[in-house]
Motif scaffolding. Structure first.
Motif, PDB file in Angstrom:
ATOM      1  N   ILE A 101       0.824  -1.211   0.000  1.00 42.92           N
ATOM      2  CA  ILE A 101       0.000   0.000   0.000  1.00 42.92           C
ATOM      3  C   ILE A 101       0.859   1.263   0.000  1.00 42.92           C
ATOM      4  O   ILE A 101       0.347   2.371   0.117  1.00 42.92           O
ATOM      5  N   GLY A 102       2.167   1.096  -0.090  1.00 39.21           N
ATOM      6  CA  GLY A 102       3.046   2.256  -0.228  1.00 39.21           C
ATOM      7  C   GLY A 102       3.209   3.089   1.017  1.00 39.21           C
ATOM      8  O   GLY A 102       3.459   4.300   0.936  1.00 39.21           O
TER       9      GLY A 102
ATOM     10  N   HIS B  11      11.551   2.891  -3.267  1.00 36.78           N
ATOM     11  CA  HIS B  11      10.100   3.028  -3.449  1.00 36.78           C
ATOM     12  C   HIS B  11       9.827   3.965  -4.617  1.00 36.78           C
ATOM     13  O   HIS B  11      10.672   4.775  -4.987  1.00 36.78           O
TER      14      HIS B  11
END
Ligand code: SF4
Ligand code: SF4
Length: 102
Positions: A81-82, A97
């Motif tokens: 979900i970051g 990321h």
């Protein structure tokens, strides 16, 4: 194309930063990231001297002769979900990321 973002209840825009890579050369297999990930994305594996990946658990003894070192891997990247909790707790700055593009 633009970065995928959501609007929080506060009205603030938030851009999730999804996990892209873990630097296995830097990883010490400490398991901190595994413990904080809320989504079951990560998996610890053992690497033997032939580069083979073996199933291990966080509780396995490092003296186990079946592998040279333990490293964290991305087993289910699609579940991320970051949130970046993994990279914030990593002591070795292993994580990369990126925002999703829409
Ligand atoms: S960004 Fe969040 S959900 Fe994704 S792997 Fe890291 S801790 Fe798990
Ligand atoms: S917190 Fe960093 S060093 Fe520790 S297992 Fe995760 S990626 Fe490897």
């Amino acid at each position: 194309m633009s970065d995928f973002s959501v609007t929080l209840p506060s009205g603030e825009a938030w851009t999730p930063q999804f996990v892209q890579n873990i630097n296995e050369a830097h990883c010490i297999g400490c398991g901190r990231c595994f413990k904080v990930c809320p989504r079951g994305v990560l998996e610890l594996v053992g690497l033997n001297d032939e580069g083979e990946r073996l199933a291990v658990s966080l509780d396995d003894d490092d003296d186990d002769e079946e592998y040279e070192k333990k490293v964290m891997t991305i087993a289910h990247g699609e579940l991320c979900i970051g949130c970046t909790a993994c990279s914030r707790i990593c002591p070795k700055k292993c994580y990369t990321h990126a925002a999703a593009q829409v």
